[in-house]
Design a protein around this motif. Structure first.
Motif, PDB file in Angstrom:
ATOM      1  N   VAL A   1      54.079  30.285  50.451  1.00  0.00           N
ATOM      2  CA  VAL A   1      52.901  31.141  49.324  1.00  0.00           C
ATOM      3  C   VAL A   1      52.279  32.141  49.201  1.00  0.00           C
ATOM      4  N   GLN A   2      52.172  32.661  48.721  1.00  0.00           N
ATOM      5  CA  GLN A   2      52.755  34.205  47.826  1.00  0.00           C
ATOM      6  C   GLN A   2      51.044  34.144  47.486  1.00  0.00           C
ATOM      7  N   LYS A   3      49.947  35.327  48.032  1.00  0.00           N
ATOM      8  CA  LYS A   3      49.270  35.231  47.730  1.00  0.00           C
ATOM      9  C   LYS A   3      48.715  36.531  46.992  1.00  0.00           C
ATOM     10  N   PHE A   4      48.165  36.338  45.810  1.00  0.00           N
ATOM     11  CA  PHE A   4      47.568  37.672  44.738  1.00  0.00           C
ATOM     12  C   PHE A   4      46.494  37.607  44.635  1.00  0.00           C
ATOM     13  N   ILE A   5      46.526  38.647  43.680  1.00  0.00           N
ATOM     14  CA  ILE A   5      45.290  38.955  43.035  1.00  0.00           C
ATOM     15  C   ILE A   5      44.712  38.941  42.258  1.00  0.00           C
ATOM     16  N   TYR A   6      44.390  39.190  41.027  1.00  0.00           N
ATOM     17  CA  TYR A   6      43.883  39.222  39.525  1.00  0.00           C
ATOM     18  C   TYR A   6      42.766  40.124  39.135  1.00  0.00           C
ATOM     19  N   CYS A   7      43.211  40.824  38.477  1.00  0.00           N
ATOM     20  CA  CYS A   7      41.853  41.885  38.043  1.00  0.00           C
ATOM     21  C   CYS A   7      41.544  41.790  36.661  1.00  0.00           C
ATOM     22  N   LEU A   8      40.240  41.094  35.925  1.00  0.00           N
ATOM     23  CA  LEU A   8      40.458  41.288  34.937  1.00  0.00           C
ATOM     24  C   LEU A   8      39.429  42.756  33.663  1.00  0.00           C
ATOM     25  N   CYS A   9      39.604  43.347  33.513  1.00  0.00           N
ATOM     26  CA  CYS A   9      38.874  44.490  33.016  1.00  0.00           C
ATOM     27  C   CYS A   9      38.964  44.602  31.940  1.00  0.00           C
ATOM     28  N   ARG A  10      37.979  45.408  31.627  1.00  0.00           N
ATOM     29  CA  ARG A  10      37.515  45.995  29.783  1.00  0.00           C
ATOM     30  C   ARG A  10      37.652  47.672  30.008  1.00  0.00           C
TER      31      ARG A  10
ATOM     32  N   GLU B   1      46.018  41.515  50.216  1.00  0.00           N
ATOM     33  CA  GLU B   1      45.952  42.106  51.366  1.00  0.00           C
ATOM     34  C   GLU B   1      46.991  42.186  52.074  1.00  0.00           C
ATOM     35  N   ASP B   2      46.622  40.812  51.858  1.00  0.00           N
ATOM     36  CA  ASP B   2      47.931  39.216  53.100  1.00  0.00           C
ATOM     37  C   ASP B   2      48.626  39.175  52.168  1.00  0.00           C
ATOM     38  N   GLY B   3      49.681  39.569  51.288  1.00  0.00           N
ATOM     39  CA  GLY B   3      50.181  38.747  50.866  1.00  0.00           C
ATOM     40  C   GLY B   3      51.559  39.128  50.945  1.00  0.00           C
ATOM     41  N   PRO B   4      52.654  39.405  50.276  1.00  0.00           N
ATOM     42  CA  PRO B   4      53.975  39.629  50.749  1.00  0.00           C
ATOM     43  C   PRO B   4      54.079  40.957  50.910  1.00  0.00           C
ATOM     44  N   GLU B   5      54.573  41.663  52.270  1.00  0.00           N
ATOM     45  CA  GLU B   5      55.513  43.152  51.787  1.00  0.00           C
ATOM     46  C   GLU B   5      57.035  44.033  51.053  1.00  0.00           C
ATOM     47  N   LYS B   6      57.206  42.903  51.034  1.00  0.00           N
ATOM     48  CA  LYS B   6      58.925  42.900  50.274  1.00  0.00           C
ATOM     49  C   LYS B   6      58.874  41.797  49.384  1.00  0.00           C
ATOM     50  N   CYS B   7      59.046  42.424  48.290  1.00  0.00           N
ATOM     51  CA  CYS B   7      59.843  41.391  46.587  1.00  0.00           C
ATOM     52  C   CYS B   7      60.652  41.473  46.235  1.00  0.00           C
TER      53      CYS B   7
ATOM     54  N   THR C   1      35.976  48.415  33.408  1.00  0.00           N
ATOM     55  CA  THR C   1      35.020  48.131  33.754  1.00  0.00           C
ATOM     56  C   THR C   1      36.113  46.541  34.147  1.00  0.00           C
ATOM     57  N   LEU C   2      35.430  46.305  36.165  1.00  0.00           N
ATOM     58  CA  LEU C   2      35.855  45.777  36.287  1.00  0.00           C
ATOM     59  C   LEU C   2      34.796  44.349  36.453  1.00  0.00           C
ATOM     60  N   LEU C   3      34.938  42.820  34.679  1.00  0.00           N
ATOM     61  CA  LEU C   3      35.182  42.048  34.245  1.00  0.00           C
ATOM     62  C   LEU C   3      34.949  40.954  35.761  1.00  0.00           C
ATOM     63  N   GLN C   4      35.848  40.290  36.161  1.00  0.00           N
ATOM     64  CA  GLN C   4      36.140  39.655  36.789  1.00  0.00           C
ATOM     65  C   GLN C   4      37.818  39.599  38.485  1.00  0.00           C
ATOM     66  N   GLN C   5      37.196  39.162  39.388  1.00  0.00           N
ATOM     67  CA  GLN C   5      38.144  39.012  39.850  1.00  0.00           C
ATOM     68  C   GLN C   5      38.781  37.566  41.161  1.00  0.00           C
ATOM     69  N   GLU C   6      39.937  37.060  40.844  1.00  0.00           N
ATOM     70  CA  GLU C   6      39.906  35.939  41.376  1.00  0.00           C
ATOM     71  C   GLU C   6      41.723  35.813  42.225  1.00  0.00           C
ATOM     72  N   ARG C   7      41.498  35.013  42.881  1.00  0.00           N
ATOM     73  CA  ARG C   7      42.538  35.321  44.032  1.00  0.00           C
ATOM     74  C   ARG C   7      43.416  33.681  43.562  1.00  0.00           C
ATOM     75  N   GLU C   8      45.407  33.600  44.100  1.00  0.00           N
ATOM     76  CA  GLU C   8      46.121  33.048  43.519  1.00  0.00           C
ATOM     77  C   GLU C   8      46.797  32.984  45.249  1.00  0.00           C
ATOM     78  N   GLU C   9      46.827  31.383  45.526  1.00  0.00           N
ATOM     79  CA  GLU C   9      48.401  31.201  45.661  1.00  0.00           C
ATOM     80  C   GLU C   9      49.049  30.665  45.369  1.00  0.00           C
ATOM     81  N   HIS C  10      50.156  31.177  45.398  1.00  0.00           N
ATOM     82  CA  HIS C  10      51.254  30.729  44.301  1.00  0.00           C
ATOM     83  C   HIS C  10      52.038  30.193  45.378  1.00  0.00           C
ATOM     84  N   ARG C  11      52.657  28.934  44.960  1.00  0.00           N
ATOM     85  CA  ARG C  11      53.671  28.116  45.950  1.00  0.00           C
ATOM     86  C   ARG C  11      54.904  28.574  44.965  1.00  0.00           C
ATOM     87  N   THR C  12      55.802  29.478  46.093  1.00  0.00           N
ATOM     88  CA  THR C  12      57.030  29.629  44.523  1.00  0.00           C
ATOM     89  C   THR C  12      58.338  28.475  45.403  1.00  0.00           C
TER      90      THR C  12
END
Length: 206
Positions: free
Chosen positions: A193-202, A149-155, A177-188
């Motif tokens: 820095v670009q802020k990502f989220i990851y969702c792991l689902c089954r 949500e606080d990541g870039p508006e364009k890519c 089913t959402l099993l896990q969620q993580e954030r990443e601060e990706h340094r370009t």
């Protein structure tokens, strides 16, 4: 979905490490795939994998049934060149994820880092989710990463959707089913820095 011409231009005019999403190693993705517990013989697809180094990392870890799909043939060619002889052990698919006809229940793991957030219309997103439902085996796993949500508006000059983990999971709905969620601060490569989220689902059924 954005045009094939756009992405061909990106990958023919810039080096692999000259794009904002470049990762020398896709550590977070590798760790999440490992956490699914699948065997090294599991069928894994990287959607939008293009020139990503994830396939290199997975091959190095011993995964043997890998598929990479991307809209850009130039991006896929860059990965094949980088991998050399190892490229022959990977299945390469050039196509649009919202149009490609996937084999039913062909994959145990579906991975996507930064394709889904380019789908700005409801129709595109529903088509994508339908593709996942078809392609992933019941009990299989889906890993999707988007801008937070606080990541870039364009890519790459294109508008994107930004998500919270719950908002991203809601796009996929009850069969997952959402099993896990993580954030990443990706340094370009450019030091931003670009802020990502990851969702792991089954995937539970269908």
């Amino acid at each position: 979905m954005q045009s094939k011409d756009h992405w061909e231009q990106v990958y023919t005019s810039k080096p692999e490490d000259g794009v904002s999403w470049f990762q020398e190693h896709a550590r977070q993705s590798v760790e999440l795939i490992a956490r699914t517990g699948v065997s090294k013989d599991a069928s894994v697809i990287d959607v939008g994998g293009g020139a990503s180094t994830l396939v290199d990392d997975l091959l190095a870890d011993g995964y043997r049934r890998l598929t990479v799909l991307d809209l850009s043939e130039a991006a896929l060619a860059a990965s094949r060149k980088r991998l050399g002889e190892r490229a022959s052990s990977v299945t390469w698919l050039a196509g649009d994820v919202t149009q490609h006809v996937f084999a039913r229940h062909g994959y145990e793991v579906w991975h996507d880092r930064a394709v889904f957030h380019f789908l700005t219309s409801r129709e595109e997103r529903e088509t994508y989710v339908a593709a996942v439902l078809r392609a992933v085996k019941p009990g299989g796993h889906v890993i999707v990463a988007t801008f937070a949500e606080d990541g870039p508006e364009k890519c790459s000059g294109l508008p994107v959707m930004r998500y919270s983990p719950d908002g991203l999971h809601a796009e996929f709905g009850a069969p997952f089913t959402l099993l896990q969620q993580e954030r990443e601060e990706h340094r370009t490569p450019f030091g931003t820095v670009q802020k990502f989220i990851y969702c792991l689902c089954r995937k539970e059924s269908n």
